[in-house]
Every structure is written in structure tokens, then in C-alpha cells.
Write a protein that holds these residues in place. Structure first.
Motif, PDB file in Angstrom:
ATOM      1  N   LEU A  20       0.970  -1.238  -0.084  1.00 14.13           N
ATOM      2  CA  LEU A  20      -0.055  -0.097  -0.077  1.00 14.13           C
ATOM      3  C   LEU A  20       0.848   1.415   0.117  1.00 14.13           C
ATOM      4  O   LEU A  20       0.705   2.240  -0.808  1.00 14.13           O
ATOM      5  N   LEU A  21       2.002   1.306   0.945  1.00 19.03           N
ATOM      6  CA  LEU A  21       2.924   2.403   0.760  1.00 19.03           C
ATOM      7  C   LEU A  21       3.455   2.645  -0.845  1.00 19.03           C
ATOM      8  O   LEU A  21       3.701   3.742  -0.905  1.00 19.03           O
ATOM      9  N   LEU A  22       3.671   1.281  -1.284  1.00 20.29           N
ATOM     10  CA  LEU A  22       4.521   1.469  -2.688  1.00 20.29           C
ATOM     11  C   LEU A  22       3.619   2.227  -3.497  1.00 20.29           C
ATOM     12  O   LEU A  22       3.832   3.003  -4.456  1.00 20.29           O
ATOM     13  N   VAL A  23       2.452   1.722  -3.534  1.00 19.66           N
ATOM     14  CA  VAL A  23       1.287   2.253  -4.367  1.00 19.66           C
ATOM     15  C   VAL A  23       1.157   3.732  -4.070  1.00 19.66           C
ATOM     16  O   VAL A  23       0.785   4.547  -5.140  1.00 19.66           O
ATOM     17  N   ALA A  24       0.995   4.014  -2.787  1.00 18.45           N
ATOM     18  CA  ALA A  24       0.728   5.430  -2.493  1.00 18.45           C
ATOM     19  C   ALA A  24       2.072   6.382  -2.856  1.00 18.45           C
ATOM     20  O   ALA A  24       1.543   7.383  -3.428  1.00 18.45           O
ATOM     21  N   ILE A  30       3.207  10.299  -9.301  1.00 16.16           N
ATOM     22  CA  ILE A  30       2.378  10.407 -10.431  1.00 16.16           C
ATOM     23  C   ILE A  30       1.749  11.888 -10.588  1.00 16.16           C
ATOM     24  O   ILE A  30       1.649  12.782 -11.447  1.00 16.16           O
ATOM     25  N   VAL A  31       1.176  12.124  -9.356  1.00 17.42           N
ATOM     26  CA  VAL A  31       0.485  13.430  -8.898  1.00 17.42           C
ATOM     27  C   VAL A  31       1.453  14.564  -9.256  1.00 17.42           C
ATOM     28  O   VAL A  31       1.196  15.662  -9.657  1.00 17.42           O
ATOM     29  N   TYR A  32       2.789  14.328  -8.457  1.00 20.09           N
ATOM     30  CA  TYR A  32       3.722  15.399  -8.727  1.00 20.09           C
ATOM     31  C   TYR A  32       4.208  15.627  -9.950  1.00 20.09           C
ATOM     32  O   TYR A  32       4.116  16.957 -10.407  1.00 20.09           O
ATOM     33  N   ILE A  36       1.945  18.715 -10.286  1.00 19.99           N
ATOM     34  CA  ILE A  36       2.684  19.834  -9.709  1.00 19.99           C
ATOM     35  C   ILE A  36       4.004  20.378 -10.333  1.00 19.99           C
ATOM     36  O   ILE A  36       4.209  21.630 -10.863  1.00 19.99           O
ATOM     37  N   ASN A  37       4.654  19.151 -10.784  1.00 16.74           N
ATOM     38  CA  ASN A  37       5.958  19.741 -11.645  1.00 16.74           C
ATOM     39  C   ASN A  37       5.699  19.118 -13.073  1.00 16.74           C
ATOM     40  O   ASN A  37       6.532  18.309 -13.493  1.00 16.74           O
ATOM     41  N   ARG A  38       4.762  19.356 -13.858  1.00 18.42           N
ATOM     42  CA  ARG A  38       4.545  19.189 -15.139  1.00 18.42           C
ATOM     43  C   ARG A  38       5.393  19.301 -15.999  1.00 18.42           C
ATOM     44  O   ARG A  38       5.571  18.729 -17.085  1.00 18.42           O
ATOM     45  N   ASP A  39       6.081  20.735 -15.821  1.00 20.33           N
ATOM     46  CA  ASP A  39       7.024  21.101 -16.788  1.00 20.33           C
ATOM     47  C   ASP A  39       8.193  20.161 -17.154  1.00 20.33           C
ATOM     48  O   ASP A  39       9.007  19.903 -17.940  1.00 20.33           O
TER      49      ASP A  39
END
Length: 581
Positions: A20-24, A30-32, A36-39
Motif C-alpha cells: 500500500l505504501l508503494l502504491v501510495a 504521478i500526481v507530482y 505539480i511539476n508537469r514542466d
């Protein structure tokens, strides 16, 4: 027996927790990256697919003073290949070779030898139509680049003045080199998307517009350039000479109106070009000017106030001994005594030397230097030579004499025409320029006006006197000038080459208001003679005649009009009847 579902329940829970930690962590990363840092990902993707390709800049136009094009840039296509990629489509190589006009075996051998590379030129400078026909084959690994190629409409007529560019459109000779930064312009950039094979996927945008080079208007008049080129070429052929140069100059503005050399070359086709033909001899070749220096030495004598045109000099017996050195007159003079004008007409070395002994070598040196001899002309032209004007701490007789009649110094044809232009411009010298000038130049008075006008009249007599250089006369115009014949110095050692001469003529006109100065240099004529009055004077006559007419200069030597009474009294021509054509 009671079962809990596992022998070690805490280990199961630990593993589930770690997963679960690995998935998190993955979700957080992915979100980051995506939010957040899509550039970062965009930059990484662009680095692998986004490219900037150059947009070639249009090189500036070169024109003559009247706007006639001398150098223009035309669009061309350059084809390049990725040999590594082309190894997968060898079956298409023969068709590609035929489209390129190359031998299939030679192209295949080249691609095989360069198989590890990702860029080679296939052919450069194709017309857009030729390039498109090759690219339409869609051979994998073959691509095109838009470039510009320089074209010279006047060909060999302006080759030494304009010069040429290399395959990368950089100036390599002449004005193209001297004003390369002005003409070159600034390339632009286009952003495109390519796949991993280098194929264009999408043209995104222009990130930097190309800035075209600036137009350059030269001082030369293409009409005069053609005239001078034709007459110089004819003279070289008729006299079976080695080479030649000619310069036409506007004495009021300092503009070079024509500068031609033989042999020459075609800048549009340089495959068979010889290095010797590339030399702009008018500004690179230096030579001893011979008797064309006598008018300048005479100006120095008149400027001292010790001499006037009617003063007499004893030139008998046509030789003058100075130690072991003997000064000789090449041609027989009118008599044992000559005035200063007679010295110029007869081109007497003895007479000129005796005048020089009286005024001293320093006086002659000072005037020669003032009219630009031994000085840099300031044109900024590649390879321009300064020549040599010696200045001695102590002027001995031999050095003074030789300088006075044009030996012991070296000049270029451009310097010589500049010096004569100063005499023609009433003693005022103006800076030389190869660019069209709309502003009046700053002139410097280097010879007193009265002296300059006196020398003008003396040089007019050199042509118009019964013993003068009649081959230099121009119908309907009064002109002035002086011929010269100089032995050629031996290269690499002291002394002179046997039977090797330069035939010279320098002059200006029209005498009502001198405007144009011309210098003609014929190198090693070998047929019919070598004297300047015989070889170069006729060329001066033809070119000066054409120049004055092309420039719409009013004649100043027309025959007097016939009185009206004589016209009315002339008998009518009888009508003949019954005759046969």
C-alpha cells in the motif's frame, strides 16, 4: 483445530502495508509529475522530439551605382542523408543515384563507408524543382534543407570587384568578403517535432524570424565596367600580353567607377578556376610606374618656385653619367635643349633628372606622398597592397634621379589613378571609395591649384603636340595624360628580367572640366612593341571616349561651325537621271 488464515498473520499485514505504501508513493509521484511539476515531463518529451531547425537568412543584394544587380541570392535545396538509417533500404539506392545524377556504385560505396554516421551531404545547391523531385522518391533517410545560393549576373566582368561566397554563403573574396557582416543577415529558428528517426511530424512555430542582409550599392557603373573589360581583353589579345588592369575614377567624388583585370574568372562556375585568375591585380600587383611619375616630379619642381614651364634644360647628348650609373633617354629628343613641357612630351629621363638634382629628392618624395603613393587607400579591400615609396636620410644623385622618372618605388594601378586624379582635381585629393557616395567628400589641397592647372596644360600638350602621344587622343574632346614603360623587376633577386616590360598610360579629361581619370596597365606585351604610348594609349583613348559619351559629357573640342553664308553658297548636287543602281 482452529485456523487463523495464516501461520504468521503479522507478516501478511506487513506485506500488505508495504504494498500500500508503494502504491501510495507511485500515485504521489504521478500526481507530482503530472500536476505539480508537469514542466519536467514536458521538457523531457520535448528534448526527445522537439527540434529547432535554422531558417536561412537572405543575403543582401549588391548593386552598381544605378541599381543594376551584381550579386543576388536565389533559393536552393541541399539534400542530406542519414547513412545509418539508409542501410535498411538498400534496394532504393540505385533509384536515388539516378535522381541525383550520380553513379549507383559510387553512391553505394559512399553510403557503405559512412554507415556508422548519421549525417552526410548528398548534394548541395539544387534548384527547388530538382530537390523536390528527389525528395518525392521518399527514400528513407534522405532529407532536404532550404538554403540560398549566390548568383552573379555580370559574371567575369565584375568578378574581381564583387568576389564570391562559399557553399555556406560566407564571403570569400572581394566585396563579399570585405562587407560580409553587412551582407550576411541573421538566421532564424523554427520549432518542429520529429520522431526518433528524424522525420518531421509537426511544424510548431517560428521562434526567431530570419533577418535579411542589407543591400550594398557599389560605386561602379556597370556600363563602364563592361566597356573597360571589353577593351582591356581586346588589348591583351592583340598584344599577346600576359595580363592587364584598368581603373576608372571620378576625380571629384573619389568613386571607383570601374575596376577590371585580365585574366579573370566566372564566379558562377569555379570548377576550372585558376588561382592566378582570382587576383585583383589593380590593387594587389605593385610595379615601378616609370615615366608616369614625371608629371608628379614636375609638380614638385613648379611648387618650389625655382622652375616655370618655359625654363630650358640641356639634354644633349641624351645620356647622363652618375658614377658608374648611366641615365639614358629612350627616344631621340627634339633637340639639345628642352623646356619643361618638352621634357614631358619627349619623356626625357636626362632632363627630368637635372630638374630633380636642382630641387632635391625630398621635394619629390613629399609631393608623391601627398598624392597617395606609398599610402594605404583605405578601401578595406582584401589583399590590398600599399606599395613602397622610399625616403632616404641623405638623397644621393642616383636615388633622386631614379625616383623622379619612376624607378625605385612601387605603386598599384589604384594608387596611380588616385595620384592623377589629384592633379585633375586642381591639386585637391579626395578619399577613394568603392561604395556609391551621395555626400560631397572632404578634399585636401595637396598641390597648389596654380601648379596643378599648369601641369594639366602640360599633360594636354603631351597628347596634342605634334610629337605627343597621338594614339591617346579622344575625338571631340581635349584630354591629358602621360605614357610610361617600365622594366619588370626579377622576382627573388636584384635586377630586371630580360625583355619583360609593363606598358602604362595614365590620363584624365575632359580638359574643360576634368572629371574622369583612367589608368591602363598592360603586363608583358609580346607582339608589335611594348611602349606605353603604343600599347596602352589606344586603350585609354577608346575607354575615355566611351566614358565621356556614356556619362553625357559635352564635347569641348568640336570643329568650328561652318558660317551660314558658306552653306547657302554651296552648289547643289546635280540630279543624275537614267542611271542604273
Amino acid at each position: 483445530m482452529k485456523l487463523d488464515g495464516a501461520l504468521f498473520p503479522w507478516r501478511f499485514r506487513l506485506m500488505v502495508g508495504l504494498l500500500l505504501l508503494l502504491v501510495a508513493g507511485i500515485v504521489a509521484q504521478i500526481v507530482y509529475l503530472q500536476v505539480i511539476n508537469r514542466d519536467f515531463l514536458i521538457g523531457q518529451g520535448d528534448a526527445r522530439s522537439m527540434r529547432h531547425i535554422p531558417i536561412p537568412a537572405h543575403r543582401g543584394l549588391i548593386t552598381d551605382r544605378n541599381g543594376e544587380p551584381l550579386a543576388v541570392s536565389t533559393p536552393v535545396t541541399t539534400l542530406w542523408a542519414n547513412p545509418k538509417e539508409m542501410q535498411l533500404s538498400k534496394d532504393k539506392w540505385p533509384e536515388l543515384a539516378r535522381a541525383l545524377g550520380q553513379e549507383p556504385k559510387a553512391l553505394a560505396a559512399r553510403l557503405e563507408a559512412q554507415a556508422s554516421k548519421e549525417f552526410i551531404y548528398l548534394v548541395r545547391g539544387l534548384t527547388p524543382e530538382q530537390g523536390a523531385s528527389v525528395l518525392d522518391l521518399k527514400t528513407p533517410g534522405v532529407y532536404g534543407i532550404e538554403e540560398f545560393r549566390r548568383f552573379y549576373p555580370a559574371g567575369d566582368v565584375t568578378a574581381h570587384m564583387v568576389g564570391f561566397t562559399d557553399l555556406d554563403d560566407h564571403g570569400r573574396e572581394g566585396v563579399e568578403l570585405a562587407y560580409d557582416e553587412w551582407l550576411a543577415g541573421v538566421p532564424g529558428k523554427r520549432q518542429v517535432i520529429k520522431d526518433r528517426r528524424g522525420r518531421l511530424i509537426k511544424d510548431v512555430q517560428v521562434t526567431k524570424n530570419a533577418k535579411a542582409g542589407k543591400t550594398l550599392a557599389l560605386s561602379i557603373d556597370l556600363r563602364l565596367q563592361y566597356l573597360a573589360s571589353r577593351e582591356l581583353r581586346n588589348a591583351i589579345n592583340e598584344n599577346e600580353a600576359k595580363a592587364g588592369s584598368m581603373v576608372i575614377m571620378d576625380v571629384k567624388t573619389g568613386e571607383v567607377l570601374a575596376m577590371v583585370n585580365q585574366p579573370t574568372y566566372n564566379p558562377n562556375n569555379r570548377r576550372t578556376m585558376l588561382p592566378a585568375a582570382m587576383r585583383n591585380r589593380a590593387i594587389i600587383d605593385v610595379f615601378e610606374p616609370g615615366s608616369t611619375m614625371k608629371p608628379i616630379s614636375m609638380s614638385a619642381a613648379l611648387e618650389t618656385g625655382r622652375w616655370k614651364p618655359t625654363d630650358k634644360v640641356d639634354v644633349y647628348p641624351g645620356t647622363l653619367q652618375i658614377g658608374r650609373y648611366t641615365i639614358k633617354d629612350v627616344t631621340k629628343t627634339e633637340g639639345p635643349v628642352l623646356d619643361l613641357t618638352g621634357i614631358l612630351i619627349n619623356s626625357s629621363n636626362v632632363g627630368m633628372s637635372k630638374v630633380a638634382f636642382d630641387i632635391g629628392g625630398e621635394s619629390i618624395y613629399r609631393v608623391m606622398s601627398a598624392v597617395g603613393l606609398g599610402q594605404y587607400t583605405g578601401l578595406g579591400f582584401p589583399g590590398e597592397r600599399v606599395g613602397n615609396l622610399p625616403n632616404h636620410r641623405e638623397w644621393r644623385k642616383a636615388e633622386t634621379a631614379t625616383l623622379s622618372y619612376g624607378y625605385g618605388l612601387s605603386v598599384t594601378a589604384l594608387q596611380l589613378v588616385h595620384a592623377y586624379a589629384a592633379i585633375a582635381n586642381n591639386g585637391r585629393i579626395v578619399p577613394l571609395t568603392i561604395l556609391k557616395s551621395d555626400q560631397p567628400p572632404t578634399a585636401a589641397q595637396v598641390i597648389p591649384e596654380k601648379v596643378a592647372k599648369t601641369v594639366q596644360g602640360m599633360l594636354q600638350q603631351v597628347i596634342e603636340d605634334t610629337r605627343g602621344v597621338y594614339r591617346a587622343r579622344v575625338p571631340s574632346y581635349h584630354v591629358a595624360g602621360k605614357s610610361g614603360t617600365a622594366r619588370k623587376a626579377t622576382i627573388g633577386s636584384r635586377g630586371y628580367t630580360e625583355n619583360a616590360y609593363r606598358s602604362l598610360f595614365a590620363g584624365f579629361g575632359p580638359m574643360s572640366d576634368p572629371r574622369y581619370a583612367i589608368v591602363v596597365v598592360i603586363d608583358e606585351p609580346s607582339k608589335g612593341g611594348y611602349y606605353g604610348g603604343l600599347v596602352s594609349a589606344p586603350v585609354f583613348s577608346k575607354v575615355m571616349s566611351g566614358t565621356l559619351r556614356l556619362m553625357n559629357v559635352q564635347p569641348d573640342n568640336l570643329p568650328p561651325p561652318v558660317p551660314q553664308q558658306q552653306v547657302n553658297a554651296a552648289p547643289a548636287t546635280p540630279l543624275i537621271k537614267g542611271g542604273r543602281g
